[in-house]
Design a protein around this motif. Sequence first.
Motif, PDB file in Angstrom:
ATOM      1  N   ALA A 164     -20.217  -0.290  -6.997  1.00 51.41           N
ATOM      2  CA  ALA A 164     -19.640   1.056  -7.109  1.00 51.41           C
ATOM      3  C   ALA A 164     -20.174   1.820  -8.316  1.00 51.41           C
ATOM      4  CB  ALA A 164     -18.115   0.962  -7.170  1.00 51.41           C
ATOM      5  N   ASN A 165     -20.437   1.100  -9.417  1.00 51.69           N
ATOM      6  CA  ASN A 165     -20.852   1.805 -10.632  1.00 51.69           C
ATOM      7  C   ASN A 165     -22.359   1.791 -10.867  1.00 51.69           C
ATOM      8  OD1 ASN A 165     -18.218   2.592 -11.295  1.00 51.69           O
ATOM      9  ND2 ASN A 165     -17.803   0.488 -12.000  1.00 51.69           N
ATOM     10  N   LYS A 166     -23.111   1.317  -9.867  1.00 56.29           N
ATOM     11  CA  LYS A 166     -24.578   1.335  -9.974  1.00 56.29           C
ATOM     12  C   LYS A 166     -25.119   2.710  -9.567  1.00 56.29           C
ATOM     13  CE  LYS A 166     -25.297  -3.269 -10.443  1.00 56.29           C
ATOM     14  NZ  LYS A 166     -25.274  -3.766 -11.802  1.00 56.29           N
ATOM     15  N   ARG A 167     -26.375   2.940  -9.951  1.00 51.75           N
ATOM     16  CA  ARG A 167     -27.061   4.164  -9.503  1.00 51.75           C
ATOM     17  C   ARG A 167     -27.797   3.851  -8.205  1.00 51.75           C
ATOM     18  NH1 ARG A 167     -25.444   8.417 -12.927  1.00 51.75           N
ATOM     19  NH2 ARG A 167     -24.591   7.225 -14.662  1.00 51.75           N
ATOM     20  N   PRO A 168     -28.027   4.862  -7.356  1.00 54.76           N
ATOM     21  CA  PRO A 168     -28.699   4.613  -6.078  1.00 54.76           C
ATOM     22  C   PRO A 168     -30.004   3.826  -6.213  1.00 54.76           C
ATOM     23  CG  PRO A 168     -27.862   6.844  -6.118  1.00 54.76           C
ATOM     24  CD  PRO A 168     -27.585   6.264  -7.479  1.00 54.76           C
ATOM     25  N   SER A 169     -30.796   4.100  -7.266  1.00 48.19           N
ATOM     26  CA  SER A 169     -32.110   3.445  -7.388  1.00 48.19           C
ATOM     27  C   SER A 169     -31.977   1.946  -7.658  1.00 48.19           C
ATOM     28  CB  SER A 169     -32.928   4.098  -8.501  1.00 48.19           C
ATOM     29  OG  SER A 169     -32.227   3.975  -9.723  1.00 48.19           O
ATOM     30  N   GLU A 170     -30.767   1.486  -8.027  1.00 49.58           N
ATOM     31  CA  GLU A 170     -30.576   0.058  -8.287  1.00 49.58           C
ATOM     32  C   GLU A 170     -30.254  -0.714  -7.004  1.00 49.58           C
ATOM     33  OE1 GLU A 170     -28.439  -0.721 -12.264  1.00 49.58           O
ATOM     34  OE2 GLU A 170     -27.777   1.287 -11.697  1.00 49.58           O
ATOM     35  N   LEU A 171     -30.149   0.005  -5.875  1.00 52.88           N
ATOM     36  CA  LEU A 171     -29.784  -0.632  -4.608  1.00 52.88           C
ATOM     37  C   LEU A 171     -30.974  -0.728  -3.663  1.00 52.88           C
ATOM     38  CD1 LEU A 171     -26.966  -0.023  -5.748  1.00 52.88           C
ATOM     39  CD2 LEU A 171     -26.271   0.672  -3.446  1.00 52.88           C
ATOM     40  N   SER A 172     -30.927  -1.690  -2.737  1.00 50.36           N
ATOM     41  CA  SER A 172     -31.973  -1.800  -1.705  1.00 50.36           C
ATOM     42  C   SER A 172     -31.773  -0.687  -0.675  1.00 50.36           C
ATOM     43  CB  SER A 172     -31.862  -3.149  -1.011  1.00 50.36           C
ATOM     44  OG  SER A 172     -30.682  -3.183  -0.228  1.00 50.36           O
TER      45      SER A 172
END
Length: 262
Positions: free
Chosen positions: A131-139
């Motif tokens: 929830a607290n990550k930025r979009p670029s940190e996700l696959s």
Amino acid sequence: MDNLIDIKGVSHAYQTAAGPLPVLDGLNMAVPEGEFCAVVGPSGCGKSTLTRLVAGLMKPDTGEVWLHGELVKSPRKTVGMAFQNPVLLEWRTILQNVILPLEIVAPSMPKAQKEARAHELLDLVGLNGFANKRPSELSGGMRQRASLCRSIVHKPDVLIMDEPFGALDAFTREDLWQTMRDLRAQEPFTAVLITHDLRESVFLGDQVIVMSGRPAHAQYTLKVDLPADRTIESLYTPEATEMLHILREQIQIAQGRAPEVH
Ligand SMILES: Nc1ncnc2c1ncn2[C@@H]1O[C@H](COP(=O)(O)OP(=O)(O)OP(=O)(O)O)[C@@H](O)[C@H]1O
Ligand SMILES: [Mg+2]
């Protein structure tokens, strides 16, 4: 059952430098409330145009689009949309991205309530730890999950998806189909899904509409007679195989080719 979406005799042509380009020609289509309607058809036949008409982003030259008993004349807030490339805002966290439609549709809702709603959906799609990550940190698959949450967070009347899983690898795509199935079981919604993937259309659809070549009409409607709690394995049953054959044949007809014999 009432039809949530009713498309009646819709025809549309784009005005181009080379003259009018007829894209839709007498398209009829009905989606009952709570149903999942998959739409397949040859490339360039007008599928994305159809999504813009249902969302009220465009008006047809002739014919009518009805949503919940109202004639669609302008963009609708009660429509959720998801696309092939999830456009998530990089300066916002995943949670803040999911909340975005609530800020527009329900500005007076308390922040804690908005966040609780977003967490509930992130939980359903297995993203709560992010929830607290930025979009670029996700696959890519995780971003698409977040985008799905965002498209239904405000409980739209209808969710319109234009090839949402098209950019994902085959295994991630199948994961997302299952996520979509589970989301629907928890949060019933009416959906229109544009896809190039016939297996996807049979896995997710209550009905599959095959559009003809351009200018397109609804050439064929298949009722998917599989249980609601279908699994990927359900796609390997004789019933599903037969449906996939029929759809493939219909696509070949839509492409103007003679169907292969099976
Ligand atoms: N704004 C526009 N102006 C002019 N022509 C357009 C416009 N949008 C789409 N078209 C043309 O209309 C036709 C249908 O486009 P549309 O995007 O609806 O097809 P599609 O079925 O979604 O295609 P694909 O399978 O490639 O996504 C195409 O030939 C396209 O080039
Ligand atoms: Mg398209």
